[in-house]
Design an enzyme around this catalytic site. Structure first.
Site, PDB file in Angstrom:
ATOM      1  N   LEU A  67       0.816  -1.213   0.000  1.00  0.00           N
ATOM      2  CA  LEU A  67       0.000   0.000   0.000  1.00  0.00           C
ATOM      3  C   LEU A  67       0.848   1.261   0.000  1.00  0.00           C
ATOM      4  O   LEU A  67       0.424   2.304  -0.494  1.00  0.00           O
ATOM      5  CB  LEU A  67      -0.925   0.007   1.228  1.00  0.00           C
ATOM      6  CG  LEU A  67      -1.957  -1.119   1.312  1.00  0.00           C
ATOM      7  CD1 LEU A  67      -2.712  -1.042   2.633  1.00  0.00           C
ATOM      8  CD2 LEU A  67      -2.923  -1.051   0.140  1.00  0.00           C
ATOM      9  N   GLY A  68       2.044   1.191   0.581  1.00  0.00           N
ATOM     10  CA  GLY A  68       2.902   2.367   0.628  1.00  0.00           C
ATOM     11  C   GLY A  68       4.024   2.193   1.626  1.00  0.00           C
ATOM     12  O   GLY A  68       4.144   1.169   2.303  1.00  0.00           O
ATOM     13  N   HIS A  69       4.868   3.226   1.692  1.00  0.00           N
ATOM     14  CA  HIS A  69       6.009   3.222   2.606  1.00  0.00           C
ATOM     15  C   HIS A  69       5.854   4.371   3.598  1.00  0.00           C
ATOM     16  O   HIS A  69       5.555   5.501   3.215  1.00  0.00           O
ATOM     17  CB  HIS A  69       7.329   3.377   1.844  1.00  0.00           C
ATOM     18  CG  HIS A  69       7.598   2.274   0.870  1.00  0.00           C
ATOM     19  ND1 HIS A  69       8.065   1.034   1.256  1.00  0.00           N
ATOM     20  CD2 HIS A  69       7.461   2.221  -0.484  1.00  0.00           C
ATOM     21  CE1 HIS A  69       8.206   0.267   0.187  1.00  0.00           C
ATOM     22  NE2 HIS A  69       7.845   0.964  -0.880  1.00  0.00           N
ATOM     23  N   GLY A  70       6.064   4.075   4.896  1.00  0.00           N
ATOM     24  CA  GLY A  70       6.028   5.104   5.918  1.00  0.00           C
ATOM     25  C   GLY A  70       7.416   5.421   6.416  1.00  0.00           C
ATOM     26  O   GLY A  70       8.422   4.948   5.867  1.00  0.00           O
ATOM     27  N   ASN A  71       7.484   6.247   7.479  1.00  0.00           N
ATOM     28  CA  ASN A  71       8.781   6.612   8.039  1.00  0.00           C
ATOM     29  C   ASN A  71       9.514   5.411   8.623  1.00  0.00           C
ATOM     30  O   ASN A  71      10.745   5.374   8.638  1.00  0.00           O
ATOM     31  CB  ASN A  71       8.592   7.671   9.131  1.00  0.00           C
ATOM     32  CG  ASN A  71       8.214   9.021   8.557  1.00  0.00           C
ATOM     33  OD1 ASN A  71       8.510   9.316   7.410  1.00  0.00           O
ATOM     34  ND2 ASN A  71       7.542   9.839   9.358  1.00  0.00           N
ATOM     35  N   GLY A 125       8.523   1.909   8.104  1.00  0.00           N
ATOM     36  CA  GLY A 125       8.253   0.605   7.524  1.00  0.00           C
ATOM     37  C   GLY A 125       7.303   0.679   6.348  1.00  0.00           C
ATOM     38  O   GLY A 125       6.831   1.749   5.977  1.00  0.00           O
ATOM     39  N   SER A 126       7.043  -0.480   5.761  1.00  0.00           N
ATOM     40  CA  SER A 126       6.135  -0.590   4.624  1.00  0.00           C
ATOM     41  C   SER A 126       4.786  -1.108   5.102  1.00  0.00           C
ATOM     42  O   SER A 126       4.707  -1.866   6.068  1.00  0.00           O
ATOM     43  CB  SER A 126       6.721  -1.542   3.577  1.00  0.00           C
ATOM     44  OG  SER A 126       7.987  -1.072   3.133  1.00  0.00           O
ATOM     45  N   VAL A 127       3.726  -0.702   4.399  1.00  0.00           N
ATOM     46  CA  VAL A 127       2.369  -1.096   4.772  1.00  0.00           C
ATOM     47  C   VAL A 127       1.784  -1.957   3.654  1.00  0.00           C
ATOM     48  O   VAL A 127       1.846  -1.592   2.476  1.00  0.00           O
ATOM     49  CB  VAL A 127       1.476   0.129   5.032  1.00  0.00           C
ATOM     50  CG1 VAL A 127       0.078  -0.309   5.459  1.00  0.00           C
ATOM     51  CG2 VAL A 127       2.095   1.026   6.101  1.00  0.00           C
ATOM     52  N   ASP A 132       3.345  14.013  13.910  1.00  0.00           N
ATOM     53  CA  ASP A 132       3.582  13.725  12.489  1.00  0.00           C
ATOM     54  C   ASP A 132       2.277  13.839  11.693  1.00  0.00           C
ATOM     55  O   ASP A 132       1.970  12.981  10.865  1.00  0.00           O
ATOM     56  CB  ASP A 132       4.190  12.331  12.321  1.00  0.00           C
ATOM     57  CG  ASP A 132       4.920  12.183  10.980  1.00  0.00           C
ATOM     58  OD1 ASP A 132       5.226  13.222  10.356  1.00  0.00           O
ATOM     59  OD2 ASP A 132       5.182  11.038  10.569  1.00  0.00           O
TER      60      ASP A 132
END
Length: 651
Positions: free
Chosen positions: A347-351, A353-355, A464
């Site tokens: 679904l995407g990348h965060g600060n 980790g990946s989701v 954040d």
């Protein structure tokens, strides 16, 4: 033909047509009011929360009468000079018309859109609810739709109010002149009803009927009479039944003792750096109301489920969770749910980790995958989300862990990041958001922030807030996510303060936080102001502009650009400079005065002096009033499907 259709349409309208708003004169008036709502069998507690856009603590109940009393802020509309409060309603089926579906759903408490549009499943409709403010003689007014058999005397007795008061408020001259469907305003000195216990949301199942009656689908009169006549055998049956119950209790006690002994021995003797946890493998994690049964009091093991013991870092062991504990899943479950972390599920990348999207125990979830070095952020998010529960915050379900990796499991928010719907949405396969939808999303996010700032037992700052951490569900309602940087705020004699190293995202960081590392709720409010600017402009928090005299583009914060623009736009009548920065995807379908008010609110939120910034309660009130005005504007465009759909079609 048109006349025939109009007559047919009127025939479909429910019998609540006599509901009329209460007139008002002071357009600055804002008060707390109540709405008496009697749900039908398909309207659960969670559905009622969504319909009225309230928190559980805003609902009281009269269980014997079958009524819920919903507390809402009520205000005086500037155009019609009538008291209303706003909400949104999601249509469930492609049946009937928006008007009669909405009126029927709210049992006469709604003043729905003036439209003859057919109902469309999934469509979100802006609804005005009928409310009233007391003139000062009483603390509250409650909107109540009269039912068959109601009289002034019966209402007086039910709500503990004198008959004279009810007559005066409603202008009733004839005591017998109350018709079912009439909207009445009941003056109250105190909050009606009793706090509603969440344990009553899912009542225990009734005792099963005898097999013979179940086979026929009913219980006959002969069976009832036979039971009544068998009274002489009851004592013997009681004795046998009592012995059976005692025996069952003894067996249960033995099982509980075995479970307690095994839990006391769950710490690892072989590895001094870890703890062993029992992992649920087959139990579901959704309760009957549709909410996630994520964080629960007590132990999270289940005696009738298959269990497995795994090693988890000691930082996540004893003492991490004070009261509630999240559900724990195995790595194998997480791996299978995400299709082995396939790119198609990403679904995407965060600060941190990946989701991934996952299908876990037949339910859609989002799984954040982190390395074990992020234990601090992992623990922070788990602790916060096990204490805060709000419709505008993403719900935690549970977690999993291995020696090398950590996994957080959340509810899946279908429409994804707000960022994807604002910044070049067409290239991401999204349809641009309408003005009303943007206004509602801003209000939802503000309510989520207000909750963690003001209404939790211990207050938190998110640290954040940004458009990629605001997610949209299938009805385009907003939820705040990613609490990995959330921090407990300590109260001091000089106010709230949390000293920490600077973390977050460039473009959203408040000046005092950048310089001193002082994180307060006003730091979140600064970031929220930037989000408001993004909602208006459709631009990112940091913009690349052509630098003068150099070849490299310059990166400038959106806040500084918008502040400069607002200097040349003194009011809504002279906002030509501001209009150049309004998202063109809205195709000029927005009320200029409302947009200017949100721009002004954003300007206040990003003030260099944190003391001059509003708090989130003030922001919520302002956005609520702007949304009400926007709904009034929307009503003038009743024939424009682009406005009512919530999305802007075309382009």
């Amino acid at each position: 033909m048109n006349l025939t259709f109009y007559i047919f349409f009127l025939s479909l309208l429910p019998s609540f047509s006599s509901s009329k708003p209460m007139n008002c004169s002071d357009t600055t008036r804002l008060c707390s009011s109540f709405l008496a709502f009697k749900p039908n069998q398909n309207q659960s507690f969670s559905v009622i929360q969504s319909m009225f856009d309230v928190l559980p603590q805003d609902i009281t109940a009269d269980i014997s009468g079958g009524y819920f009393f919903i507390k809402k802020n009520c205000s005086c509309l500037t155009t019609t000079h009538q008291y209303t409060t706003n909400t949104t309603f999601t249509i469930r089926q492609n049946v009937g018309y928006v008007y009669n579906v909405t009126v029927s759903a709210y049992s006469g408490l709604a003043f729905p859109p003036n439209t003859t549009r057919a109902a469309r499943a999934g469509a979100v409709v802006s609804v005005q609810l009928l409310c009233g403010c007391s003139s000062g003689l009483w603390n509250y007014l409650m909107s109540y739709v009269a039912m068959a058999g109601d009289s002034v005397q019966s209402l007086s007795s039910r709500f503990g109010v004198s008959m004279d008061r009810i007559e005066d408020v409603n202008g009733i001259l004839n005591l017998d002149n109350i018709t079912a469907g009439d909207l009445l305003y009941i003056p109250l000195d105190s909050v009606p009803g009793e706090p509603y216990e969440t344990s009553k949301i899912n009542p225990p199942a009734p005792s099963p009927a005898p097999a013979s009656s179940l086979a026929n689908g009913n219980i006959s009169d002969d069976q009832v009479n036979h039971t009544a006549k068998s009274g002489s055998h009851v004592p013997y049956i009681w004795i046998v039944g009592g012995l059976g119950v005692v025996l069952a209790l003894l067996v249960l006690c033995i099982l509980v003792c075995i479970c307690l002994r095994s839990s006391s021995c769950s710490s690892s003797e072989e590895d001094g750096n870890g703890h062993n946890f029992q992992i649920l493998r087959k139990s579901g994690f959704f309760c009957g109301s549709g909410r996630y049964n994520c964080c629960r009091s007590g132990d999270f093991r289940q005696t009738n489920g298959e269990t497995q013991v795994v090693a988890i870092p000691k930082a996540l062991g004893d003492g991490m969770f004070e009261i509630e504990k999240p559900m724990v899943f195995t790595y194998e479950e997480i791996r299978a749910a995400t299709d082995e972390f396939s790119d198609s599920n990403l679904l995407g990348h965060g600060n941190y980790g990946s989701v991934y999207f996952g299908l876990l125990r037949e339910q859609e979830v989002a799984v954040k995958r982190m390395t074990a070095t992020k234990t601090k952020e992992f623990a922070a998010e788990m602790k916060v989300l096990c204490k805060v529960h709000h419709s505008n915050l993403v719900e935690l379900i549970g977690y999993a862990a291995t020696v090398d990796e950590l996994f957080v499991v959340y509810e899946y928010v279908r429409k994804g990041m707000l960022k994807s719907h604002l910044h070049d949405p067409q290239s991401k396969g999204n349809t641009p958001l309408s003005w009303i939808m943007r206004n509602q999303i801003a209000l939802d996010a503000a309510r989520g922030l207000e909750y963690i700032h003001e209404h939790t037992k211990t207050h938190y700052v998110h640290r954040d807030i940004k458009t990629s951490n605001i997610l949209l569900d299938e009805a385009f309602r907003a939820k705040i996510s990613d609490f990995g940087l959330a921090k407990l705020v300590e109260k001091t004699g000089e106010g709230e303060i949390s000293v920490t190293k600077v973390v977050g995202t460039y473009g959203y960081l408040a000046p005092e936080y950048l310089s001193d590392g002082l994180a307060t709720s006003k730091s979140d409010i600064y970031a929220f102001g930037v989000v408001l600017f993004e909602i208006i402009s459709g631009r990112e928090a940091v913009i690349r502009t052509e630098a003068i005299g150099t070849k490299n583009p310059e990166r400038r914060p959106l806040a500084s650009i918008m502040l400069a623009v607002l200097k040349n736009s003194p009011d809504s009548m002279n906002m030509s400079s501001l209009k150049e920065f309004v998202d063109p995807n809205m195709m000029d379908l927005y009320p200029h005065d409302c947009l200017f008010k949100i721009a002004t609110l954003a300007k206040q939120c990003v003030d260099d002096d944190p003391i001059l910034r509003p708090n989130m309660k003030q922001v919520v009130i302002s956005l609520s009033q702007i949304l009400l005005s926007s709904i009034e504007w929307e009503a003038t465009l009743a024939g424009n499907s682009q406005v009512f759909s919530g999305l802007v079609q075309g382009r």
